[in-house]
Scaffold this active site. Structure first.
Site, PDB file in Angstrom:
ATOM      1  N   GLY A  10      10.200 -38.255  75.663  1.00  0.00           N
ATOM      2  CA  GLY A  10       8.864 -38.678  76.089  1.00  0.00           C
ATOM      3  C   GLY A  10       8.846 -39.347  77.446  1.00  0.00           C
ATOM      4  N   GLY A  41       8.566 -41.834  72.833  1.00  0.00           N
ATOM      5  CA  GLY A  41       8.789 -43.215  72.408  1.00  0.00           C
ATOM      6  C   GLY A  41       8.074 -44.260  73.237  1.00  0.00           C
ATOM      7  N   ASP A 157      15.162 -35.361  68.334  1.00  0.00           N
ATOM      8  CA  ASP A 157      16.419 -34.620  68.458  1.00  0.00           C
ATOM      9  C   ASP A 157      16.700 -33.841  67.173  1.00  0.00           C
ATOM     10  OD1 ASP A 157      16.783 -35.697  70.963  1.00  0.00           O
ATOM     11  OD2 ASP A 157      18.074 -37.317  70.287  1.00  0.00           O
ATOM     12  N   LYS A 212      21.472 -39.091  69.409  1.00  0.00           N
ATOM     13  CA  LYS A 212      21.418 -37.801  70.100  1.00  0.00           C
ATOM     14  C   LYS A 212      22.731 -37.033  69.961  1.00  0.00           C
ATOM     15  CE  LYS A 212      19.263 -37.960  73.943  1.00  0.00           C
ATOM     16  NZ  LYS A 212      17.983 -37.406  73.423  1.00  0.00           N
TER      17      LYS A 212
END
Length: 253
Positions: A10, A41, A157, A212
């Site tokens: 984001g 986020g 993710d 991630k």
């Protein structure tokens, strides 16, 4: 024709013309199909703060109480998704915004302690192949639904990995760093399970990057091929990856 699932953070929305530059690159790549999965986020943080809520995370995952979900859904599936649509249209794409449910992914609650945080668990009929066939660009937010219609906030993710598995596609995580970094802040070009475990144990990889990297590793194991972590700050990296060059960090199963 090969399909690539590209997850963008984001934060790309907070950097002037970053999304537009990425979409400009994609429109020039006629030899592949693309699906975009996004988070948001920073936007969620801002909306929650404006509404008087405090934000909290656990191991990189946002705790999402039910009373916060209208703001989280509004920020991710609404504002962030439509901001990206706007940039994609300006670049010449024909985007379609959607949640994980339309993309063929059903979710369930991850942990009760995290509230409405979901994890991808099942597949349903997916409209992505037909959209791609029509020349449309799917833009998938990380908002998901379970079989009872309850909505959940899914780590973007993990959402991207689930869609890549659904489509048997290549997977790229585009973040605001060019690669996973070692203890000396130098880029790591390739990582396997043992190296990832060691770097997490040493505290070199932590927080959002830990989520991630772990998600990338799981995706690589499910897809039985390497997945990539690169930077949206350098959209030309995407062209290099499509041409088989080694940029960013490759996570191998």
């Amino acid at each position: 024709m090969k399909t690539w699932v590209i997850k963008i953070g984001g934060a790309v929305l907070n950097t002037a013309d970053a999304a537009k530059a990425l979409f400009d690159v994609l429109v020039s790549q006629q030899q592949a199909n693309f699906v975009i999965v996004h988070g948001g986020g920073a936007l969620v943080d801002a909306w929650l703060m404006d509404a008087g809520f405090a934000s909290a995370k656990h191991q990189g995952l946002r705790i999402s109480p039910k009373e916060q979900m209208p703001y989280i859904v509004g920020a991710l599936a609404g504002c962030a998704n439509k901001q990206l649509m706007s940039q994609a249209i300006a670049s010449g794409h024909k985007p379609v915004g959607m949640s994980l449910y339309e993309a063929g992914v059903v979710v369930k609650q991850k942990l009760k302690a995290l509230g409405q945080v979901g994890q991808c668990c099942d597949s349903i009929d997916c409209i992505l192949p037909s959209l791609i066939e029509q020349g449309r660009l799917p833009l998938v937010s990380s908002i998901g639904f379970d079989e009872e219609g309850l909505w959940y906030n899914v780590n973007a993710d993990e959402a991207a990995a689930a869609i890549a598995k659904e489509l048997d596609a290549e997977l790229i995580f585009m973040t605001d760093v060019e690669a996973v970094l070692d203890a000396n802040k130098q880029p790591l070009h390739q990582l396997n399970t043992q190296q990832i475990d060691a770097l997490i144990l040493q505290g070199v990889i932590q927080g959002g990057m830990e989520v991630k990297v772990k998600t990338s590793l799981l995706a690589a194991q499910h897809l039985r091929r390497g997945v990539y972590i690169s930077s949206w700050l350098k959209p030309e990296n995407l062209v290099a990856l499509l041409q088989g060059e080694h940029v960013g960090t490759k996570i191998t199963p």
